[in-house]
Enzyme design. Structure first.
Site, PDB file in Angstrom:
ATOM      1  N   TYR A  92       5.720  -4.555  23.564  1.00  0.00           N
ATOM      2  CA  TYR A  92       4.638  -3.675  24.001  1.00  0.00           C
ATOM      3  C   TYR A  92       4.826  -3.227  25.450  1.00  0.00           C
ATOM      4  CZ  TYR A  92      -0.275  -2.122  24.332  1.00  0.00           C
ATOM      5  OH  TYR A  92      -1.437  -1.397  24.486  1.00  0.00           O
ATOM      6  N   ASP A 278       1.685 -20.070  22.635  1.00  0.00           N
ATOM      7  CA  ASP A 278       1.659 -18.626  22.842  1.00  0.00           C
ATOM      8  C   ASP A 278       0.214 -18.146  23.005  1.00  0.00           C
ATOM      9  OD1 ASP A 278       1.876 -15.857  22.713  1.00  0.00           O
ATOM     10  OD2 ASP A 278       3.390 -15.881  21.137  1.00  0.00           O
ATOM     11  N   HIS A 307       4.714 -17.015  24.968  1.00  0.00           N
ATOM     12  CA  HIS A 307       5.072 -15.802  24.246  1.00  0.00           C
ATOM     13  C   HIS A 307       6.551 -15.439  24.396  1.00  0.00           C
ATOM     14  CE1 HIS A 307       4.148 -12.330  21.909  1.00  0.00           C
ATOM     15  NE2 HIS A 307       4.467 -11.477  22.855  1.00  0.00           N
TER      16      HIS A 307
END
Length: 328
Positions: A92, A278, A307
């Site tokens: 992202y 995460d 993550h």
């Protein structure tokens, strides 16, 4: 970062009852049919990136709405014949960056297509070069929270991720059309957002050789938004904190791009990864997608990672797994 989800023993049993939209296949069939009505407009141009062991090419192909999407294509220099190919999707906010940032798979002997992400590429990394041309008109008049998660989120037809998933499918079409790639041995992969796109493509494209979603985003949206206060899921929560009456409408749209539903339609073997600390993609959302996945699947668990997941360790694991699967 402490454990923030279920214990591993419970994650291994976590199979929530999630119902896909009744018209999921129909809506995606229409979307991809419209995209494929446009000529692929494939362009593969050699670039001099100062690399001796790897050949590099600047690729453009037609994605959603016929919009041009950029990609980097690399392959080991001097190798003749058709190679299996890895099609990779980015996380992202990132773009395709510079070609020399994407050499691992070519060094392993594969062809590699790294797709740029429409409208993204200015949050981290070395930039992107694919505008979201369809976004302005499709989302005209629709309010959204800064970021990409809520762009057009009240209507699947206008939703940003409808366009991005379509681009990701067309990237496989492009890879299969490039001379020197074995169209029967195409693998899709990516981390985070790229992992979510991997699951979507695995469910929407027939005949893939394998899928490798790492710490995938875009899965089990309701639990993810309820559990994670980190972006990108946080963008959805903040949007709904303002648009209080739109909860059902928003999650209805998100259900069409949920990796749990799309991955359930996949048949290719898959290698997942998950990190138990995460805070961005809660482990239970990854396990939900893993357990719902339609093809044979295994998962690598990183108990003490966030993550970032397995990073280079997972990449090495993928390489060994692909070698056993594809040979070579």
């Amino acid at each position: 970062m402490p454990l923030m989800d279920l214990p591993l023993a419970e994650l291994e049993r976590y199979r929530p009852e999630l119902v896909a939209p009744e018209d999921l296949v129909e809506r995606w069939s229409g979307t991809l049919g419209s995209a494929r009505a446009h000529d692929l407009a494939l362009s593969v141009v050699p670039v001099d990136a100062g690399l001796r062991a790897v050949e590099a090419f600047d690729v453009t192909f037609a994605g959603f709405g016929g919009d041009p999407v950029r990609a980097w294509y690399t392959r080991p220099a001097g190798v003749q014949g058709r190679l299996p190919a890895i099609v990779e999707y980015n996380g992202y906010g990132g773009g395709r960056g510079l070609v020399h940032e994407h050499l691992y798979w070519a060094a392993c002997g594969y062809a590699h297509l790294f797709m740029d992400t429409r409208g993204q590429g200015s949050a981290w990394g070395s930039g992107g070069e694919t505008p979201d041309n369809a976004g302005t008109q499709a989302e005209a008049g629709a309010p959204s929270h800064p970021g990409f998660m809520t762009r057009g989120v009240l209507d699947f037809d206008a939703y940003y991720y409808r366009r991005l998933v379509t681009d990701a499918v067309r990237a496989v079409d492009a890879a299969r059309a490039i001379p020197g790639i074995d169209a029967s041995r195409v693998v899709v992969t990516g981390g985070s957002q790229g992992g979510g796109l991997t699951l979507a493509v695995a469910g929407l494209v027939d005949g893939l050789a394998a899928a490798m979603p790492d710490v995938p985003f875009l899965c089990h949206f309701r639990r993810a938004v309820d559990m994670s206060d980190s972006d990108p899921y946080g963008e959805i929560a903040r949007y709904l904190s303002v648009h209080r009456g739109k909860v059902d409408q928003v999650f209805r749209t998100l259900s069409y791009v949920d990796g749990v539903h799309l991955g359930a339609m996949a048949t290719a073997p898959a290698l997942f990864s998950v990190a138990l600390m995460d805070p961005i993609c809660p482990p239970s959302t990854v396990f939900a997608a893993y357990h719902a996945y339609g093809g044979p699947a295994s998962i690598e668990v990183y108990p003490f990672n966030g993550h970032e997941g397995g990073q280079a360790h997972q990449q090495a694991r993928q390489q060994l797994w692909l070698r056993s699967l594809l040979g070579g």
